[in-house]
Motif scaffolding. Structure first.
Motif, PDB file in Angstrom:
ATOM      1  N   GLY A  18     -14.035 -14.704  51.854  1.00 34.27           N
ATOM      2  CA  GLY A  18     -13.334 -15.974  52.101  1.00 34.27           C
ATOM      3  C   GLY A  18     -12.176 -15.514  51.508  1.00 34.27           C
ATOM      4  O   GLY A  18     -12.091 -15.239  50.049  1.00 34.27           O
ATOM      5  N   GLU A  21     -11.942 -17.323  47.931  1.00 33.18           N
ATOM      6  CA  GLU A  21     -12.835 -17.237  47.047  1.00 33.18           C
ATOM      7  C   GLU A  21     -12.129 -16.909  45.676  1.00 33.18           C
ATOM      8  O   GLU A  21     -11.292 -16.079  45.686  1.00 33.18           O
ATOM      9  CB  GLU A  21     -13.883 -16.054  47.412  1.00 33.18           C
ATOM     10  CG  GLU A  21     -14.773 -16.540  48.249  1.00 33.18           C
ATOM     11  CD  GLU A  21     -15.698 -15.199  48.812  1.00 33.18           C
ATOM     12  OE1 GLU A  21     -15.896 -14.444  47.810  1.00 33.18           O
ATOM     13  OE2 GLU A  21     -16.221 -15.350  49.882  1.00 33.18           O
ATOM     14  N   ASN A  90     -13.012 -16.684  59.240  1.00 34.41           N
ATOM     15  CA  ASN A  90     -13.208 -16.099  57.933  1.00 34.41           C
ATOM     16  C   ASN A  90     -13.945 -17.201  57.034  1.00 34.41           C
ATOM     17  O   ASN A  90     -13.692 -18.468  57.568  1.00 34.41           O
ATOM     18  CB  ASN A  90     -11.848 -16.186  57.334  1.00 34.41           C
ATOM     19  CG  ASN A  90     -11.742 -15.514  55.631  1.00 34.41           C
ATOM     20  OD1 ASN A  90     -12.154 -16.461  54.818  1.00 34.41           O
ATOM     21  ND2 ASN A  90     -11.638 -14.525  55.416  1.00 34.41           N
ATOM     22  N   PRO A  91     -14.768 -16.929  56.137  1.00 35.86           N
ATOM     23  CA  PRO A  91     -15.729 -17.823  55.473  1.00 35.86           C
ATOM     24  C   PRO A  91     -15.004 -18.897  54.834  1.00 35.86           C
ATOM     25  O   PRO A  91     -15.605 -19.993  54.814  1.00 35.86           O
ATOM     26  CB  PRO A  91     -16.562 -17.031  54.542  1.00 35.86           C
ATOM     27  CG  PRO A  91     -16.360 -15.684  55.122  1.00 35.86           C
ATOM     28  CD  PRO A  91     -14.986 -15.440  55.755  1.00 35.86           C
ATOM     29  N   SER A  92     -13.643 -18.748  54.380  1.00 37.44           N
ATOM     30  CA  SER A  92     -13.010 -19.892  53.553  1.00 37.44           C
ATOM     31  C   SER A  92     -12.131 -20.613  54.754  1.00 37.44           C
ATOM     32  O   SER A  92     -11.498 -21.676  54.180  1.00 37.44           O
ATOM     33  CB  SER A  92     -11.814 -19.121  52.805  1.00 37.44           C
ATOM     34  OG  SER A  92     -12.460 -18.483  51.690  1.00 37.44           O
TER      35      SER A  92
END
Length: 192
Positions: A18, A21, A90-92
């Motif tokens: 992310g 992060e 994206n994880p973020s």
């Protein structure tokens, strides 16, 4: 895969960690250390500041994060994504969106409109290019227009008449060009 090309950094963005992060933000700070005007690693403060600057001029900011091709066509990159039921992020991205909305920043994500175009027309992006197909661009524009009508007091706009004409264009995609392919090799990577 099957003549489709993808920009490597865009794929890394989707499949990597992310972007918000803590360890990624720290690495970004370290990567730009010593530069005279190092960019801030977290985009939220800059976007919020820009929104505030525009508001001083009575301009409303709408952030439209443009999804990379692999987010809309992941199955063209890897069989692992065959049968995907929606865009990949994206994880973020959910946190990015939440933090902007918490700060009152408007955000419009065209991913669903592009995904629907992909489902209906077979593609929302050109196979060898990082850009949308005409159908993808039209779908994103219509969805953005609907978002703006619903969320901003724009007032009345006089109707405009346009004339559309078809034109077939063939060109080597920008991803093929970025790969530095020789002209003979690039011919196989032409979009219509």
């Amino acid at each position: 895969r099957n003549g489709w090309l993808f920009h490597g950094q865009a794929v890394t963005h989707l499949t990597g960690p992310g972007f918000l992060e803590e360890r990624i933000l720290i690495r970004r700070v370290r990567d730009v250390a010593g530069r005279e005007s190092a960019p801030h690693p977290d985009p939220i403060p800059a976007i919020t500041d820009f929104r505030d600057q525009l508001a001083e001029r009575d301009i409303e900011l709408v952030v439209m994060p443009v999804p990379p091709k692999a987010a809309i066509h992941p199955e063209r990159l890897s069989r692992r994504y065959e049968g995907a039921t929606g865009p990949i992020y994206n994880p973020s991205f959910p946190e990015f969106r939440r933090r902007l909305e918490e700060r009152g920043v408007r955000i419009f994500d065209p991913s669903d409109a592009l995904w629907e175009t992909r489902e209906e027309k077979g593609a929302a992006f050109l196979a060898t290019d990082s850009h949308w197909t005409p159908e993808g661009a039209g779908a994103a524009a219509r969805a953005l227009a609907a978002y703006l009508r619903e969320n901003l007091p724009l007032g009345e706009v006089a109707p405009v008449a346009y004339t559309a004409t078809g034109l077939e264009v063939e060109n080597t995609g920008d991803v093929a060009v970025m790969l530095g392919l020789r002209a003979a090799d690039a011919r196989q990577f032409r979009d219509r």
